[in-house]
Design a protein around this motif. Structure first.
Motif, PDB file in Angstrom:
ATOM      1  N   ALA A 117      43.014  35.756  37.468  1.00  0.00           N
ATOM      2  CA  ALA A 117      42.690  34.561  36.693  1.00  0.00           C
ATOM      3  C   ALA A 117      43.303  34.680  35.296  1.00  0.00           C
ATOM      4  O   ALA A 117      43.519  35.779  34.781  1.00  0.00           O
ATOM      5  CB  ALA A 117      41.170  34.382  36.605  1.00  0.00           C
ATOM      6  N   TYR A 236      32.499  28.597  39.986  1.00  0.00           N
ATOM      7  CA  TYR A 236      33.486  29.245  39.130  1.00  0.00           C
ATOM      8  C   TYR A 236      34.691  29.826  39.865  1.00  0.00           C
ATOM      9  O   TYR A 236      35.762  29.972  39.273  1.00  0.00           O
ATOM     10  CB  TYR A 236      32.823  30.372  38.333  1.00  0.00           C
ATOM     11  N   THR A 237      34.540  30.208  41.086  1.00  0.00           N
ATOM     12  CA  THR A 237      35.615  30.887  41.800  1.00  0.00           C
ATOM     13  C   THR A 237      35.388  30.789  43.298  1.00  0.00           C
ATOM     14  O   THR A 237      34.246  30.624  43.724  1.00  0.00           O
ATOM     15  CB  THR A 237      35.695  32.380  41.373  1.00  0.00           C
ATOM     16  N   PRO A 238      36.402  30.825  44.135  1.00  0.00           N
ATOM     17  CA  PRO A 238      37.820  31.062  43.837  1.00  0.00           C
ATOM     18  C   PRO A 238      38.562  29.788  43.441  1.00  0.00           C
ATOM     19  O   PRO A 238      38.069  28.684  43.675  1.00  0.00           O
ATOM     20  CB  PRO A 238      38.343  31.579  45.177  1.00  0.00           C
ATOM     21  N   TRP A 241      38.366  28.350  39.096  1.00  0.00           N
ATOM     22  CA  TRP A 241      38.247  28.922  37.756  1.00  0.00           C
ATOM     23  C   TRP A 241      39.210  28.274  36.773  1.00  0.00           C
ATOM     24  O   TRP A 241      38.987  28.320  35.557  1.00  0.00           O
ATOM     25  CB  TRP A 241      38.463  30.448  37.787  1.00  0.00           C
TER      26      TRP A 241
END
Length: 478
Positions: A117, A236-238, A241
């Motif tokens: 990230a 938030y992820t994947p 982000w």
């Protein structure tokens, strides 16, 4: 300085090891940067961030020795299958923590591929460079202006081969654009517009309040890295982000390194002097769904081999599906997801998002001398070629940090312009000293209907992040 100083994971601080200091005198049959010789003169490469783009980067490096693999997520999700990558390179040692990997394998690694990230690009790449490792770092190069400047200076100090992962810079289109413009085919350029349809992930969001259980295969603390800690949530992820300020840089970070590279290169840009942004609503957590950024660059000294002057130029960036006003003779088939318009005094040059398919709107096809090196093979392979050349005779890659660093400052400057827009003024930028000269101690930035904060403190933190305890960057070279 101790030659074999150990890199600790707690308070990780870069070290200028003997590998970095001594590679100028290693034998010519040894891989540049280290004193050992890999089988068949192949590089020993470590991959950090091996799902998604990292997986593809490694596939295009697979002719070398992939000796170590590192990722904070070891399982399979809707965007990546890290377990599959581990299987593809069975001899590679597996890690969650890149710091532990550097500790244990620093002497047997020649080069590092970083595709994590955005917010961890700088810290992973910077410490690799101080160990004398060649570095391939995905775009955007870094999350902040200071981090970009740091990687630029570190790469120069340690004389390693570097490449940012904006692969269009190795393609034919960018070369043609530069050669056409430098030959005077469209005249002097004072106005440039770039646009993209991104983001294609959620933005303009408020951080979720629910703390969810962390998946067993994910090391959440290592994903957070130097950023402020927050509880895990699947929002938030994947991949998504990119739509959170702490981890990504929105549409700018995703696409501007592709779209704007021919602008930075052809115009011989360095630091802007003025910047201002506007956008749809955004939050303290998440970028807007659409934005416009105006960057003004001063006149540049004309190199001897360029036929045009390089006057002050305004570069405008539009995202979220916003587009510039297309000229009347705009070909209908050129309305692409991303592109650039170079407005010259004689003609208008347009190209696609990677500098692809450049044309002049007049319909004329320039026939000019080729001045730039054409790159054979992939973007990754050209970096590998540079890694194996000695620093004294190395031919720089298409996106060497000497250019990618200053260029990335242009990209993340857009983040600053957008997040400081409520000051309602054109921001005056001192590029050399990395500061806004007209953001004062008295300026306040409204973050809600009832709360204001110091605009200068906020801007300073965006320019140079304060890392979480236990995480640090190497010092900036003088």
């Amino acid at each position: 300085m101790k030659k074999n100083s150990k890199i600790t994971r707690r308070g990780f601080i870069g070290t200028t090891s003997a590998a970095a200091a001594g590679f100028l005198i290693v034998p010519s049959n040894t891989i540049s940067g280290l004193g050992h010789k890999a089988p068949s003169d192949k590089l020993n490469i470590a991959g950090v961030g091996i799902g998604g783009m990292g997986k593809g980067n490694l596939q295009r490096m697979a002719g070398e020795n992939i000796v170590a693999l590192c990722d904070v997520e070891w399982g399979k999700n809707k965007r990546a299958n890290v377990a599959e990558v581990f299987t593809a390179y069975p001899a590679a040692k597996k890690y969650y923590d890149w710091r532990k990997m550097y500790d244990e394998m620093g002497k047997s690694i020649d080069a590092v591929m970083c595709a994590t990230a955005d917010h961890t690009h700088a810290i992973i790449s910077a410490h690799a460079i101080t160990l004398g490792k060649h570095v391939y770092t995905q775009k955007p190069l870094t999350h902040s202006v200071y981090e970009s400047r740091l990687l630029t200076k570190l790469a120069a100090k340690y004389k390693v081969a570097t490449q940012m992962g904006n692969q269009g810079s190795s393609a034919e289109g960018v070369k043609l654009i530069c050669e056409w413009i430098w030959n005077g085919e469209i005249g002097e350029v004072r106005k440039i517009e770039a646009y993209t349809n991104r983001p294609i992930w959620p933005q303009g969001l408020t951080a979720p309040t629910e703390a969810q259980p962390v998946p067993e295969t994910l090391n959440w603390d290592l994903f957070i890295g130097p950023a402020k800690f927050r509880p895990y949530n699947e929002a938030y992820t994947p991949w998504v982000w990119r739509g959170w300020w702490d981890f990504g840089t929105g549409a700018l970070g995703d696409m501007a390194c592709h779209v704007m590279h021919p602008i930075f290169t052809s115009m011989k840009l360095q630091y802007p002097t003025k910047v201002i942004g506007s956008s749809t609503p955004f939050t303290t957590d998440s970028p807007p769904n659409a934005e416009i950024v105006h960057l003004t660059y001063p006149a540049r000294k004309k190199p001897a081999d360029i036929k045009i002057d390089l006057p002050e130029v305004e570069v405008t960036w539009l995202d979220g599906g916003l587009k510039p006003k297309f000229p009347e003779n705009w070909p209908i088939d050129r309305v692409q997801n991303s592109g650039v318009l170079f407005h010259g005094t004689k003609d208008i040059l347009v190209c696609g998002e990677y500098g692809t398919d450049p044309i002049l709107l007049s319909g004329r096809v320039p026939n000019v001398p080729k001045k730039l090196r054409r790159i054979e093979g992939t973007h990754e392979q050209d970096w590998i070629r540079a890694c194996k050349e000695s620093p004294a005779s190395r031919v720089l890659t298409a996106s060497d940090f000497s250019e990618a660093g200053p260029f990335n400052e242009m990209v993340v400057m857009g983040v600053l312009a957008t997040r400081l827009q409520s000051l309602n003024k054109v921001l005056q930028w001192d590029g050399l000293n990395m500061t806004f000269t007209n953001v004062t101690e008295n300026d306040k930035l409204r973050v809600s209907r009832t709360e204001s904060i110091s605009a200068k403190e906020f801007a300073d933190e965006l320019i140079k992040h304060k890392y979480r305890d236990g995480w640090s960057l190497p010092d900036m070279p003088v």
